[in-house]
Design an enzyme around this catalytic site. Structure first.
Site, mmCIF file in Angstrom:
data_model
loop_
_atom_site.group_PDB
_atom_site.id
_atom_site.type_symbol
_atom_site.label_atom_id
_atom_site.label_comp_id
_atom_site.label_asym_id
_atom_site.label_seq_id
_atom_site.Cartn_x
_atom_site.Cartn_y
_atom_site.Cartn_z
ATOM 1 N N THR A 29 26.050 61.715 52.607
ATOM 2 C CA THR A 29 25.273 60.945 53.585
ATOM 3 C C THR A 29 24.745 61.797 54.731
ATOM 4 O OG1 THR A 29 27.239 60.393 54.901
ATOM 5 C CG2 THR A 29 26.652 58.891 53.098
ATOM 6 N N CYS A 33 31.991 61.256 61.239
ATOM 7 C CA CYS A 33 32.632 60.057 61.785
ATOM 8 C C CYS A 33 33.960 60.402 62.451
ATOM 9 C CB CYS A 33 32.923 59.051 60.657
ATOM 10 S SG CYS A 33 31.498 58.538 59.682
ATOM 11 N N CYS A 37 36.783 55.195 61.441
ATOM 12 C CA CYS A 37 35.500 54.562 61.100
ATOM 13 C C CYS A 37 35.724 53.426 60.099
ATOM 14 C CB CYS A 37 34.546 55.601 60.501
ATOM 15 S SG CYS A 37 32.916 54.913 60.089
ATOM 16 N N CYS A 64 27.605 59.150 63.171
ATOM 17 C CA CYS A 64 27.619 57.812 62.577
ATOM 18 C C CYS A 64 27.223 56.777 63.628
ATOM 19 C CB CYS A 64 29.028 57.516 62.052
ATOM 20 S SG CYS A 64 29.247 55.851 61.403
ATOM 21 N N CYS A 67 30.521 54.019 63.982
ATOM 22 C CA CYS A 67 31.787 54.284 64.682
ATOM 23 C C CYS A 67 31.620 55.108 65.958
ATOM 24 C CB CYS A 67 32.780 54.978 63.752
ATOM 25 S SG CYS A 67 32.428 56.727 63.411
ATOM 26 N N ASP A 451 62.160 65.296 93.553
ATOM 27 C CA ASP A 451 61.654 64.019 94.040
ATOM 28 C C ASP A 451 62.770 62.977 94.020
ATOM 29 O OD1 ASP A 451 58.787 62.480 94.376
ATOM 30 O OD2 ASP A 451 60.300 61.222 93.431
#
Length: 495
Positions: A29, A33, A37, A64, A67, A451
């Site tokens: 693709t 991502c 996702c 993407c 996402c 402390d």
């Protein structure tokens, strides 16, 4: 997460714990991502893993749209590490490359530009220019989706050198023109959006992402108990408060507003800026203040294994360690804190603000000034403060060292060196130096045994300082668990 196979398992289970820790890209693709996702899990042989979004972009992949991988929390690793790469990543996140270039980044780190380039490429898969470019693209997307500014104004506000560079980068990373990106829904109700829909209230509305549980009430309690009049205010009832504060930024001033109510993995934030070039810097400073890049799962795994800490960790999951929105301000407040109780420190800090802080051109509610810079205090008499002469001298000494660069507290400062230099200043004790290291420099492994609240919490939990080695590298979070336990005992149960 050591292997690509284990990374693929995280992708298959859509494990949000690893969002920001790595990214995956799909060869079929051309898209990269975040691990969580919601899209269909790709086949293993089509997946490549990258340590940063910039590395994925450098590999020719685009973000993407579903996402929003550019909206993930920052890597807890880069923010915790004290080595060259960790320091460089924090400085780049603060916008140093945009303001000072690669040469300025290298000078701050004390290395050559070539060494910095080589180390970053080896560890994060991208050099400083590519990392800054990815950050500019994200800033541009936020401005496109939350303002009505012209594209040319957004290009320069985001740090691009030209409109053409801006257009080319947006197309390459998002596969959309700036106009198409502006028309795209900014985030809706999905936890994958980094910006909220513009609502006419002004400023830039953001969603500051975090991973895992987030103990918002405790960090808002901490900030509210220490808020200084004139530069900070806390409004609303516990559980739905809004924290607001002024900011001194590289190009001007600003006001940040952060809501206590958590969304699906984010805090709502709104930034009102005098100069939009400060958007990246202001965002990162609020992320550091609210410790949004922490990994609460790793902290809970280590501290929860200790019998004394386990009940505290279970009672307050996702407890964060407050950082600093202004490191120089934090240093001054830490010096005051080593000498006087919290309430007195607030009064003295507020007196400093009123006497030496710069007035906002347009006040907002009770926010009227910014905290004075080191140069404002270095030569000041400080007669307004009803404190011993020795403490006045310490404040001036610290301010002078910060103003002339003898002590550096920027995100890329060497923590060991900074602590050593602080302790060399007259009147700065171990407690103040440790507090500065913990909050201003974001060190996750500081135990404030000096402390009183920490010691009280340790006694109540049945812990001993000798146990502290087992809490590494998360002793800062142990510190805050003990402080929180002591605070709970003082105020009793909260409805």
């Amino acid at each position: 997460m050591a292997s690509d196979d284990s990374r693929y398992e995280a992708v298959g289970s859509r494990d949000a714990r690893f969002d920001g820790e790595f990214f995956f890209a799909v060869s079929t693709t051309g898209i990269y991502c975040r691990p969580s996702c919601p899209a269909t899990t790709p086949k293993r042989h089509n997946v490549t893993f990258f340590p940063t979004a910039a590395a994925a972009q450098g590999g020719g992949f685009r973000a993407c749209r579903r996402c929003r991988p550019d909206a993930v929390p920052g890597s807890a690793d880069w923010n915790a590490r004290a080595d060259l790469v960790g320091r460089a990543m924090r400085l780049i996140g603060d916008g140093v490359v945009d303001r000072e270039g690669v040469a300025g980044l290298a000078a701050r780190l004390g290395y050559s530009a070539r060494q910095v380039q080589r180390q970053l490429n080896a560890e994060v898969g991208a050099g400083p220019i590519a990392l800054a470019r990815a950050q500019r693209a994200h800033t541009a997307r936020v401005l496109l989706q939350t303002t009505t500014l012209q594209a040319a104004e957004i290009a320069f506000a985001a740090g691009f050198a030209s409109v053409r560079q801006f257009n080319d980068t947006v197309r390459k990373i998002y596969a959309l023109t700036p106009g198409q990106l502006r028309a795209a829904p900014p985030g809706g109700s999905s936890r994958f959006g980094s910006v909220a829909t513009a609502d006419g209230a002004g400023g830039v509305p953001l969603r500051l992402a975090h991973r895992g549980p987030y103990a918002a009430a405790e960090i808002f309690d901490h900030l509210g108990a220490r808020a200084l009049a004139g530069i900070e205010e806390m409004a609303g009832a516990r559980g739905s408060r809004t924290y607001r504060r002024t900011l001194r930024l590289p190009h001007g001033t600003g006001i940040a507003e952060v809501g206590e109510r958590t969304g699906d993995g984010w805090l709502e934030c709104r930034l009102h800026l005098g100069d939009l070039r400060d958007l990246t810097t202001a965002t990162q400073r609020m992320r550091r203040l609210f410790d949004l890049d922490a990994d609460p799962h790793a902290v809970a795994e280590r501290l929860g294994a200790d019998p004394a800490l386990a009940p505290l960790v279970a009672r307050t999951p996702g407890l964060r360690a407050p950082g600093a929105a202004d490191v120089h301000e934090l240093a001054v407040r830490a010096v005051l804190g080593q000498q006087v109780p919290v309430a007195a420190g607030r009064r003295l800090g507020s007196a400093l603000v009123q006497a030496y802080g710069a007035a906002l051109q347009v006040p907002s509610s009770t926010l009227t000034r910014t905290f004075p810079g080191p140069g404002d205090l270095a030569g000041a008499g400080l007669e307004e403060l009803a404190i011993p002469d020795a403490l006045r001298g310490t404040l001036r000494s610290v301010a002078a060292a910060l103003a002339d660069g003898r002590v550096r507290l920027d995100p890329g400062a060497d923590r060991d060196q900074a602590e050593k230099e602080l302790l060399s200043l007259p009147g700065v004790g171990p407690r103040a130096a440790a507090c500065i290291r913990m909050r201003a420099l974001g060190d996750p492994d500081v135990l404030l045994t000096g402390d009183a609240a920490v010691l009280a919490g340790m006694r109540h939990a049945g812990a001993e300082p000798v146990d502290a080695g087992a809490w590494r590298p998360w002793r800062t979070y142990a510190t805050h668990h003990f402080c929180n336990a002591a605070a709970e005992r003082r105020r009793g149960p909260v409805a």
